[in-house]
Structure formats: C-alpha cells, structure tokens
Design an enzyme around this catalytic site. Sequence first.
Site, PDB file in Angstrom:
ATOM      1  N   SER A   1      42.748  32.889  39.836  1.00 13.70           N
ATOM      2  CA  SER A   1      42.387  34.203  40.342  1.00 13.70           C
ATOM      3  C   SER A   1      41.883  35.178  39.290  1.00 13.70           C
ATOM      4  CB  SER A   1      43.595  34.802  41.054  1.00 13.70           C
ATOM      5  OG  SER A   1      44.690  34.832  40.195  1.00 13.70           O
TER       6      SER A   1
ATOM      7  N   THR B   1      45.550  46.176  43.151  1.00 10.27           N
ATOM      8  CA  THR B   1      45.253  44.774  43.430  1.00 10.27           C
ATOM      9  C   THR B   1      45.165  44.619  44.938  1.00 10.27           C
ATOM     10  OG1 THR B   1      46.060  42.518  43.135  1.00 10.27           O
ATOM     11  CG2 THR B   1      47.731  44.220  43.338  1.00 10.27           C
ATOM     12  N   GLY B   2      44.456  43.605  45.373  1.00 10.23           N
ATOM     13  CA  GLY B   2      44.323  43.387  46.814  1.00 10.23           C
ATOM     14  C   GLY B   2      42.890  43.575  47.276  1.00 10.23           C
TER      15      GLY B   2
ATOM     16  N   THR C   1      44.055  39.413  40.605  1.00 14.44           N
ATOM     17  CA  THR C   1      43.732  40.448  39.632  1.00 14.44           C
ATOM     18  C   THR C   1      44.929  40.675  38.750  1.00 14.44           C
ATOM     19  OG1 THR C   1      42.315  41.573  41.185  1.00 14.44           O
ATOM     20  CG2 THR C   1      43.180  42.900  39.391  1.00 14.44           C
TER      21      THR C   1
ATOM     22  N   ARG D   1      28.950  40.309  45.139  1.00 18.78           N
ATOM     23  CA  ARG D   1      29.988  41.255  45.598  1.00 18.78           C
ATOM     24  C   ARG D   1      30.832  41.720  44.409  1.00 18.78           C
ATOM     25  NH1 ARG D   1      35.815  41.620  45.235  1.00 18.78           N
ATOM     26  NH2 ARG D   1      36.585  42.736  47.055  1.00 18.78           N
TER      27      ARG D   1
ATOM     28  N   THR E   1      39.573  40.486  36.867  1.00 15.23           N
ATOM     29  CA  THR E   1      39.695  39.641  38.068  1.00 15.23           C
ATOM     30  C   THR E   1      38.481  38.745  38.249  1.00 15.23           C
ATOM     31  OG1 THR E   1      40.120  39.753  40.456  1.00 15.23           O
ATOM     32  CG2 THR E   1      38.530  41.306  39.597  1.00 15.23           C
TER      33      THR E   1
HETATM   34  C1  SD4 Z   1      38.965  42.584  44.405  1.00 18.45           C
HETATM   35  N1  SD4 Z   1      40.974  43.786  44.006  1.00 18.45           N
HETATM   36  O1  SD4 Z   1      38.038  41.985  43.879  1.00 18.45           O
HETATM   37  C2  SD4 Z   1      40.293  42.563  43.728  1.00 18.45           C
HETATM   38  C3  SD4 Z   1      41.036  41.368  44.176  1.00 18.45           C
HETATM   39  C4  SD4 Z   1      42.486  41.469  43.934  1.00 18.45           C
HETATM   40  O2  SD4 Z   1      44.588  40.782  44.225  1.00 18.45           O
HETATM   41  O3  SD4 Z   1      43.003  42.302  43.319  1.00 18.45           O
HETATM   42  N2  SD4 Z   1      43.282  40.658  44.455  1.00 18.45           N
HETATM   43  O4  SD4 Z   1      38.854  43.148  45.487  1.00 18.45           O
END
Ligand code: SD4
Length: 323
Positions: free
Chosen positions: A81, A234-235, A183, A211, A201
């Site tokens: 990730s 994160t997310g 991330t 993207r 990330t």
């Molecule tokens: C994103 N926020 O590319 C990042 C992905 C992430 O835990 O943090 N995932 O949208």
Amino acid sequence: MKTRRELLQYAGAALAALPFAKTFAQSRPRRTSPGAIVVSTWNFGMQANDAAWKILGSGGHALDAVIAGVGVPEADPKNTSVGYGGLPDRDGHVTLDACVMDENGKAGSVACVENIVHVAALARKVMEKTPHVMLVGEGAQRFALANGFPKTNLLTPESEKAWREWLKTARYKPVANIENHDTIGMLALDAAGNLSGACTTSGMAYKMHGRVGDSPLIGAGLYVDNEVGAATSTGLGEEVIKICGSHVVVEQMRLGKSPEEACRIAVERIIKKNPVKRDDLQVGFLALNKHGEHGAYCILKGFQYAVRSGAQNILIDGKSHFA
Ligand code: SD4
C-alpha cells in the site's frame, strides 16, 4: 429566515464574544516541556516510528525523522500500500503520491510519480530545491533522476499477480481497512519543540491512471502549523479533499479542541455529506498538537495508529463514528 434586526443582534453577539475567544495556548496551557514524540498511521507505523526515533531520540530534527520513518514502508515490498510493492492502478502502473511540511510552514509534494521508491524524500527535495510546492508525473520523475534518486520498477511480482487477479472482474470497490489502508502519515515533535509531517502512499488500489488522492495535497492529507499542531489522514482521499481535512483538524486544535475532538469534527463533516454507513468509506484522521498530545478519529472501526515516545512504542485503536 432571520430578520435584519435578528441578524444585527447575532453579529453583535459574535463580535462581543471575540475578545474572549480562547487561543490554542490559552485553552491548552503547556504544563511541562513535552519532549519528543512521533505518531503514524496503521500498524506498520510501529516500525516506521522506530526508524524515526533513531533521529528524534538523539535530539534530531522532526523533518529528518519523519522522512526516515516513512522510508521504511516505502521500501518494504510486503507492504502493498505504500511505495515499492504498492498495488498498481487499473492499467498496472504503480503511481505514488507524497508530501512533507516543516515547522516553518514550508511544503513540498509530488504526485503520480512512477519508478521512484522514496517519494517523501523527493517531496522534500521539491520543497528545498525548487521554487514550487508540487511536481507531478513525468516531471517529478525527471526531477528525481536529476537529483540522484534511483529508478526502480515498483511493481513486484506479488502486486502484479494481485492486479491480474483483479483484472478478471475489474470492479473498483475498495475494501475498507484492506485495499484502502495504503498510506502512512507521520507527525513528529522534536526535542526542540518543532513539528513536521510526511504523508506517502501508492493511493487507492486499481484507481484510474492519473488519479491523485488527498495524500500529496497540503491541507488535505497533511497540514502542519508549528504554533498549534499537525494532522494527517488516511482512507478514501476523495472525501478528505472535499473538506480540506487535515487543515480542518489543525484549525479546530487552534480553537482549543483536543487532537481527538478535532479529528472527530473533521470526520463528522464527511459523515454529514455521507450519512449512510458504507463499507467502502473509511477515513481516519490523526493529530498531534504542540504539547505532544495526540488523538485520532475515523469513520469505520479498524483504524489504528502507532505512538512512540522514549522507549515506548504502542498501537492505539482510533475511535470510530460507526461501531
Ligand atoms: C488516497 N488517502 O490515495 C489515500 C489512500 C489511503 O488508507 O490513505 N488509504 O486516497
């Protein structure tokens, strides 16, 4: 609809309250010198914290510490990730996003970079060696190579295998806390009392090529204000971008909120726009204030963060909006 008189009364009351509005320092007075501390997202933050602590524990600079810390998952092929070994976009390209911010409010960022492992360090170079804040894509890669970063194929055989498997259905539906916990955001306060942060990330697995999420965006994936505190996220980046998430968290701390309360307020802004629980909508915020207090809040259960101070490195479950 308010009458003109009511509006004037309201404005008058707001103005009258202004001299009494507490600043961060007034509402959260410093007790003792906080000492160095580092916090980072997810369980892989534990190892990253250890690397950061090698610098922080010997009186080093918070920015050096966070770059060293996030460099661990960036280089770890088993971490699908972040960085090397990250899951690719839907066309099979691993594209990385990262940013850094220091105690002087300086910032650097790169997005959609291919073939470079240590993109947080690259973001720092952008901050230090260019008149810009952000470089993307081919230009960022060219800048990296010109500055001695090695060219590396980031797609490991394992990640390629996972991507080929995904292609069989090619359905883009990130699974909360699994495909989208990709991330590392790290915030550090050094012994001199200065804050810095980094966020890096490979973005959402199987995203469209090109993207970019919240992680490399100053104010969304990371924000540092040395007078108040720092925050990272994160997310699902799209939702974080739409509320300028990390900036919201820092501004709430400025108003006197604790790190956890500030993160909760940011999460609630997202929930207000997305009230129904969805298994693909996870966002977690993590914050550290100038006094070394930390806290987190997330939408769905399952977000953890790691905290290291002195010899102690612990993993904490972030509180969540939905059980
Ligand atoms: C994103 N926020 O590319 C990042 C992905 C992430 O835990 O943090 N995932 O949208």
